[in-house]
Design a protein around this motif. Structure first.
Motif, short mmCIF file in Angstrom:
data_model
loop_
_atom_site.label_atom_id
_atom_site.label_comp_id
_atom_site.label_asym_id
_atom_site.label_seq_id
_atom_site.Cartn_x
_atom_site.Cartn_y
_atom_site.Cartn_z
N LEU A 259 -6.01 14.19 -4.19
CA LEU A 259 -5.27 15.08 -5.08
C LEU A 259 -3.88 14.55 -5.37
O LEU A 259 -3.29 14.88 -6.40
N ASP A 260 -3.33 13.75 -4.47
CA ASP A 260 -2.02 13.12 -4.68
C ASP A 260 -1.82 12.08 -3.58
O ASP A 260 -2.37 12.23 -2.49
N PHE A 261 -1.03 11.07 -3.88
CA PHE A 261 -0.81 10.00 -2.91
C PHE A 261 0.47 9.28 -3.29
O PHE A 261 0.62 8.85 -4.43
N GLY A 262 1.40 9.17 -2.35
CA GLY A 262 2.64 8.45 -2.64
C GLY A 262 3.19 7.75 -1.41
O GLY A 262 3.10 8.27 -0.29
N ILE A 263 3.72 6.57 -1.62
CA ILE A 263 4.42 5.80 -0.60
C ILE A 263 5.72 5.37 -1.27
O ILE A 263 5.69 4.59 -2.22
N THR A 264 6.85 5.93 -0.81
CA THR A 264 8.11 5.73 -1.51
C THR A 264 9.24 5.35 -0.57
O THR A 264 9.27 5.77 0.59
N ALA A 265 10.18 4.59 -1.11
CA ALA A 265 11.38 4.22 -0.36
C ALA A 265 12.31 5.43 -0.27
O ALA A 265 12.51 6.14 -1.25
N ASP A 266 12.84 5.67 0.92
CA ASP A 266 13.79 6.76 1.10
C ASP A 266 15.13 6.36 0.48
O ASP A 266 15.61 5.26 0.73
N PRO A 267 15.75 7.24 -0.31
CA PRO A 267 16.99 6.86 -0.98
C PRO A 267 18.22 6.82 -0.06
O PRO A 267 19.26 6.30 -0.45
N LEU A 268 18.12 7.36 1.15
CA LEU A 268 19.27 7.44 2.05
C LEU A 268 19.20 6.53 3.26
O LEU A 268 20.23 6.11 3.79
N VAL A 269 17.99 6.25 3.74
CA VAL A 269 17.81 5.48 4.97
C VAL A 269 17.14 4.14 4.62
O VAL A 269 16.00 4.14 4.16
N PRO A 270 17.83 3.01 4.85
CA PRO A 270 17.33 1.73 4.33
C PRO A 270 16.06 1.19 4.96
O PRO A 270 15.43 0.30 4.38
N ASP A 271 15.63 1.72 6.11
CA ASP A 271 14.38 1.22 6.71
C ASP A 271 13.27 2.25 6.68
O ASP A 271 12.22 2.06 7.25
N ARG A 272 13.48 3.35 5.98
CA ARG A 272 12.51 4.46 5.97
C ARG A 272 11.65 4.44 4.71
O ARG A 272 12.14 4.25 3.60
N VAL A 273 10.35 4.68 4.92
CA VAL A 273 9.38 4.81 3.84
C VAL A 273 8.71 6.17 4.01
O VAL A 273 8.23 6.51 5.10
N ASN A 274 8.69 6.97 2.95
CA ASN A 274 8.09 8.30 3.00
C ASN A 274 6.62 8.23 2.59
O ASN A 274 6.27 7.54 1.63
N ILE A 275 5.80 8.95 3.33
CA ILE A 275 4.35 8.97 3.11
C ILE A 275 3.93 10.38 2.73
O ILE A 275 4.32 11.35 3.39
N TYR A 276 3.16 10.51 1.67
CA TYR A 276 2.62 11.81 1.27
C TYR A 276 1.23 11.60 0.68
O TYR A 276 1.05 10.83 -0.25
N GLU A 277 0.26 12.28 1.26
CA GLU A 277 -1.12 12.25 0.76
C GLU A 277 -1.65 13.67 0.74
O GLU A 277 -1.36 14.44 1.65
N ARG A 278 -2.43 13.99 -0.27
CA ARG A 278 -3.10 15.29 -0.33
C ARG A 278 -4.56 15.04 -0.68
O ARG A 278 -4.86 14.39 -1.69
N TRP A 279 -5.45 15.54 0.17
CA TRP A 279 -6.89 15.30 0.04
C TRP A 279 -7.64 16.62 -0.02
O TRP A 279 -7.28 17.59 0.64
N ALA A 280 -8.72 16.64 -0.78
CA ALA A 280 -9.54 17.84 -0.93
C ALA A 280 -10.31 18.17 0.34
O ALA A 280 -10.59 19.34 0.61
N SER A 281 -10.65 17.13 1.14
CA SER A 281 -11.47 17.38 2.33
C SER A 281 -11.35 16.24 3.33
O SER A 281 -10.90 15.14 3.00
N ASP A 282 -11.81 16.52 4.55
CA ASP A 282 -11.88 15.47 5.58
C ASP A 282 -12.81 14.34 5.13
O ASP A 282 -12.52 13.16 5.37
N ASP A 283 -13.91 14.70 4.49
CA ASP A 283 -14.88 13.69 4.04
C ASP A 283 -14.25 12.75 3.01
O ASP A 283 -14.46 11.54 3.06
N ALA A 284 -13.48 13.31 2.07
CA ALA A 284 -12.83 12.47 1.05
C ALA A 284 -11.85 11.51 1.71
O ALA A 284 -11.81 10.32 1.37
#
Length: 94
Positions: free
Chosen positions: A36-61
């Motif tokens: 449903l959504d998926f992102g891997i992004t650089a954090d704008p404030l912390v130079p070694d941080r990467v933000n992870i966000y995933e949204r899935w419809a189910s465990d199987d998916a």
């Protein structure tokens, strides 16, 4: 519905390259059935941080994607991870 969210830390000199190297993973995930959504992004404030966000419809998916996802050296570049799975019971409009 599942949300996978949190942060990882990589070498700050490698952070932008790491995020760029994740592009193929993001593209593949977003095409995967049940993503449903998926992102891997650089954090704008912390130079070694990467933000992870995933949204899935189910465990199987999620399991199908993890089994078919690209297998490269991205994991070896992670120094620390604080990423969790959240099981969502309902969704409401703000």
């Amino acid at each position: 519905m599942l949300i996978i969210a949190g942060r990882i830390r990589v070498d700050e000199r490698d952070r932008d390259a790491y995020v760029a190297d994740c592009r193929r993973v993001v593209e593949q995930a977003r095409r995967a059935p049940g993503c449903l959504d998926f992102g891997i992004t650089a954090d704008p404030l912390v130079p070694d941080r990467v933000n992870i966000y995933e949204r899935w419809a189910s465990d199987d998916a999620l399991a199908r994607f993890r089994g078919a996802g690209p297998g490269d050296d991205l994991g070896s570049r992670i120094r620390e991870a604080d990423v969790h799975r959240y099981r969502i019971a309902s969704v409401e409009d703000p």
